[in-house]
Design a protein around this motif. Structure first.
Motif, PDB file in Angstrom:
ATOM      1  N   ASP A 161       0.809  -1.219   0.000  1.00 45.76           N
ATOM      2  CA  ASP A 161       0.000   0.000   0.000  1.00 45.76           C
ATOM      3  C   ASP A 161       0.855   1.289   0.000  1.00 45.76           C
ATOM      4  O   ASP A 161       2.072   1.231  -0.035  1.00 45.76           O
ATOM      5  CB  ASP A 161      -0.955   0.007   1.203  1.00 45.76           C
ATOM      6  N   MET A 162       0.164   2.430   0.029  1.00 51.05           N
ATOM      7  CA  MET A 162       0.849   3.717  -0.082  1.00 51.05           C
ATOM      8  C   MET A 162       1.561   4.078   1.228  1.00 51.05           C
ATOM      9  O   MET A 162       1.077   3.781   2.310  1.00 51.05           O
ATOM     10  CB  MET A 162      -0.174   4.826  -0.379  1.00 51.05           C
ATOM     11  N   ILE A 163       2.706   4.718   1.067  1.00 51.08           N
ATOM     12  CA  ILE A 163       3.390   5.303   2.223  1.00 51.08           C
ATOM     13  C   ILE A 163       3.142   6.800   2.120  1.00 51.08           C
ATOM     14  O   ILE A 163       3.422   7.399   1.081  1.00 51.08           O
ATOM     15  CB  ILE A 163       4.907   5.048   2.181  1.00 51.08           C
ATOM     16  N   LYS A 164       2.589   7.398   3.165  1.00 51.21           N
ATOM     17  CA  LYS A 164       2.408   8.849   3.182  1.00 51.21           C
ATOM     18  C   LYS A 164       3.376   9.426   4.200  1.00 51.21           C
ATOM     19  O   LYS A 164       3.524   8.874   5.290  1.00 51.21           O
ATOM     20  CB  LYS A 164       0.979   9.194   3.588  1.00 51.21           C
ATOM     21  N   ALA A 165       4.018  10.508   3.822  1.00 54.70           N
ATOM     22  CA  ALA A 165       5.026  11.068   4.721  1.00 54.70           C
ATOM     23  C   ALA A 165       5.070  12.579   4.593  1.00 54.70           C
ATOM     24  O   ALA A 165       4.474  13.172   3.683  1.00 54.70           O
ATOM     25  CB  ALA A 165       6.390  10.479   4.405  1.00 54.70           C
ATOM     26  N   MET A 166       5.782  13.200   5.514  1.00 52.87           N
ATOM     27  CA  MET A 166       6.043  14.637   5.465  1.00 52.87           C
ATOM     28  C   MET A 166       7.544  14.833   5.561  1.00 52.87           C
ATOM     29  O   MET A 166       8.231  14.045   6.217  1.00 52.87           O
ATOM     30  CB  MET A 166       5.376  15.320   6.651  1.00 52.87           C
ATOM     31  N   TYR A 167       8.060  15.882   4.896  1.00 57.67           N
ATOM     32  CA  TYR A 167       9.488  16.152   5.023  1.00 57.67           C
ATOM     33  C   TYR A 167       9.705  17.648   5.092  1.00 57.67           C
ATOM     34  O   TYR A 167       8.890  18.440   4.614  1.00 57.67           O
ATOM     35  CB  TYR A 167      10.266  15.532   3.857  1.00 57.67           C
ATOM     36  N   ALA A 168      10.807  18.015   5.754  1.00 62.27           N
ATOM     37  CA  ALA A 168      11.139  19.429   5.884  1.00 62.27           C
ATOM     38  C   ALA A 168      12.220  19.767   4.872  1.00 62.27           C
ATOM     39  O   ALA A 168      13.126  18.973   4.627  1.00 62.27           O
ATOM     40  CB  ALA A 168      11.630  19.707   7.296  1.00 62.27           C
ATOM     41  N   TYR A 169      12.106  20.958   4.274  1.00 63.07           N
ATOM     42  CA  TYR A 169      13.077  21.393   3.274  1.00 63.07           C
ATOM     43  C   TYR A 169      13.551  22.788   3.635  1.00 63.07           C
ATOM     44  O   TYR A 169      12.743  23.655   3.981  1.00 63.07           O
ATOM     45  CB  TYR A 169      12.415  21.401   1.892  1.00 63.07           C
ATOM     46  N   SER A 170      14.859  22.964   3.582  1.00 56.62           N
ATOM     47  CA  SER A 170      15.395  24.283   3.873  1.00 56.62           C
ATOM     48  C   SER A 170      15.821  24.928   2.553  1.00 56.62           C
ATOM     49  O   SER A 170      16.781  24.469   1.926  1.00 56.62           O
ATOM     50  CB  SER A 170      16.590  24.160   4.825  1.00 56.62           C
ATOM     51  N   PRO A 171      15.123  25.994   2.103  1.00 61.88           N
ATOM     52  CA  PRO A 171      15.457  26.596   0.806  1.00 61.88           C
ATOM     53  C   PRO A 171      16.835  27.271   0.818  1.00 61.88           C
ATOM     54  O   PRO A 171      17.512  27.297  -0.206  1.00 61.88           O
ATOM     55  CB  PRO A 171      14.359  27.637   0.577  1.00 61.88           C
ATOM     56  N   SER A 172      17.277  27.766   1.994  1.00 61.78           N
ATOM     57  CA  SER A 172      18.577  28.449   2.020  1.00 61.78           C
ATOM     58  C   SER A 172      19.723  27.437   1.903  1.00 61.78           C
ATOM     59  O   SER A 172      20.712  27.675   1.225  1.00 61.78           O
ATOM     60  CB  SER A 172      18.710  29.264   3.299  1.00 61.78           C
TER      61      SER A 172
END
Lengths: 221, 219
Positions: free
Chosen positions: A114-125
């Motif tokens: 099945d699907m894995i749902k996740a969140m991730y943090a990204y630093s644009p700088s």
């Protein structure tokens, strides 16, 4: 049902009407009960969902004091949740002085089960991914589900570089050489690769959009 | 169950029997072996087992009550349709309630909340008991059967979580050096644990029967 035995006399119209009336009444009462429950629980369900997302964002951006939500619509960024529930969302987190700490985005990909749902943090700088958290999955317990808990695996996402020339990819456990590669968990290669694919696809889509709108996001507009 | 409609006011001992019938003597899982789908699927942790047990208990008590209230007005030909309608309503209600109480539990139980509709134990009690007894007794029967089902789920969930994850209700039991027996969280572990409990239950029952026979022979 064997209640319709052939020896039974045929049903009269009155019997038919009685049945329809009964089923109609029962359906009406049942429908009413469902509507009442739905209306009664609607706000609590919404609050629960919201709290879950807020907690996940706060965990990915430690020190966050303020949060602004942007929704992505046809390659454009607009402030607020927006009316389209399926639209992609970007959660921007700011510290006490109003400085942008980072952006949190959702990503999903087919895993082993099945699907894995996740969140991730990204630093644009820094142009790198700084955190990763699984929200939902049905991976095999003890193997694939380690993608949410394995310390060595999560270490990959402390500083995972986004480079337009190199795709983010999961490599065999211990084979990581470049900082855009993810060390897979041995015994959970399929799940690890799914994480790599999901991040690669999502960041490739979002990073250009973020770069175009960075000034706006930094000001929280 | 027979002739219950002839009795005006059921005696306390009869109520007691109705309640304990489901809890122990006719336990839906260990004796009747009903409702195997949720029993095997969602008992990988104590929390999930308790939530599934509570949800089933709620549906069973409410549907038993409503079915018993309308039992004299339902023509034979549409009784199953009526029962399913009523059961499905309470399943939908419990679905909303769990989502409002805890999204984590809702996600863990997944499609198995909606599948309570087809739990043969619930339709079985509607047909065999609620449609033939007054509401008070039907509620008692629902309570007994529901608690019996929850108890069985808890038995399975406790064994599977302790062995498979080394925790009980999420609290670690054995310290960091314990190597969890992951097999017990997977489907085969469900079957093994169920077999184990059935063995215990049957052994206990046959021992009891043997004792009763000896006692009778001696008398």
């Amino acid at each position: 049902m064997n209640s319709q035995a052939p020896s039974r006399p045929p049903l009269s119209t009155a019997d038919g009407i009685k049945m329809v009336r009964l089923l109609g009444t029962v359906s009406f009462v049942c429908g009413l009960l469902i509507v009442i429950t739905h209306r009664g629980t609607l706000s609590a369900i919404g609050r629960n969902q919201e709290r879950l997302t807020r907690e996940a964002v706060a965990e990915l951006l430690p020190g966050m004091q303020r949060q602004v939500v942007y929704s992505v619509h046809g390659g454009e960024l607009s402030k607020g949740e927006g009316s389209d529930r399926l639209a992609g969302k970007i959660y921007a987190g700011y510290d006490a002085s109003g400085k942008l700490l980072g952006l949190v985005m959702e990503a999903s990909e087919r895993g082993y089960a099945d699907m894995i749902k996740a969140m991730y943090a990204y630093s644009p700088s820094k142009r790198c991914i700084t955190g990763f958290k699984v929200l939902e999955m049905k991976e095999t317990p003890g193997l694939g589900d380690k993608i949410a808990t394995d310390k060595n695996f999560l270490e990959n996402f402390k500083q995972l570089v986004y480079d337009p020339d190199h795709p983010i990819v999961a490599v065999k456990a211990g084979a990581k050489k470049n900082n855009w590669e993810i060390d897979a968990i041995s015994g959970a290669t399929i799940s690890s690769r799914a994480v790599g694919r999901m991040l690669n696809r999502s960041i490739r889509e979002m990073a250009p959009l973020i770069e175009r709108n960075l000034r706006r996001i930094e000001k929280g507009e | 169950m027979t002739g219950a409609h002839l009795v005006q006011a059921p005696s306390p001992s009869e109520n007691y029997e109705t309640f304990f019938n489901g809890l122990w003597k006719q336990n839906p899982v260990f004796v009747q072996v009903l409702g195997m789908c949720p029993t095997l699927a969602v008992t990988n942790s104590v929390r999930n087992a308790l939530a599934m047990g509570a949800a089933t208990l709620f549906v069973l008590v409410c549907s038993n009550m409503l079915i018993s209230l309308v039992r004299k007005r339902v023509p034979k030909q549409v009784r199953i349709a009526t029962y399913i309608l009523i059961i499905a309503t309470f399943v939908t209600i419990v679905d909303y309630l769990i989502k409002a109480l805890s999204i984590a539990v809702y996600k863990a139980l997944g499609p198995f909340i909606a599948l309570i509709v087809v739990n043969c134990m619930i339709l079985g009690r509607a047909e065999a008991f609620a449609s033939r007894n007054p509401p008070g007794k039907a509620i008692l029967d629902g309570l007994g059967m529901g608690l019996g089902f929850s108890f069985a789920l808890l038995c399975l969930g406790a064994v599977r979580e302790v062995l498979g994850a080394g925790t009980f209700l999420g609290v670690p039991l054995f310290g960091p050096r314990f190597q969890p027996w992951v097999l017990f969280l997977l489907p085969p572990g469900g079957f093994l644990t169920l077999a184990l409990w059935l063995l215990v239950f049957r052994a206990w029952q046959s021992r009891k029967e043997r004792k009763q026979e000896q006692w009778r022979a001696a008398a």
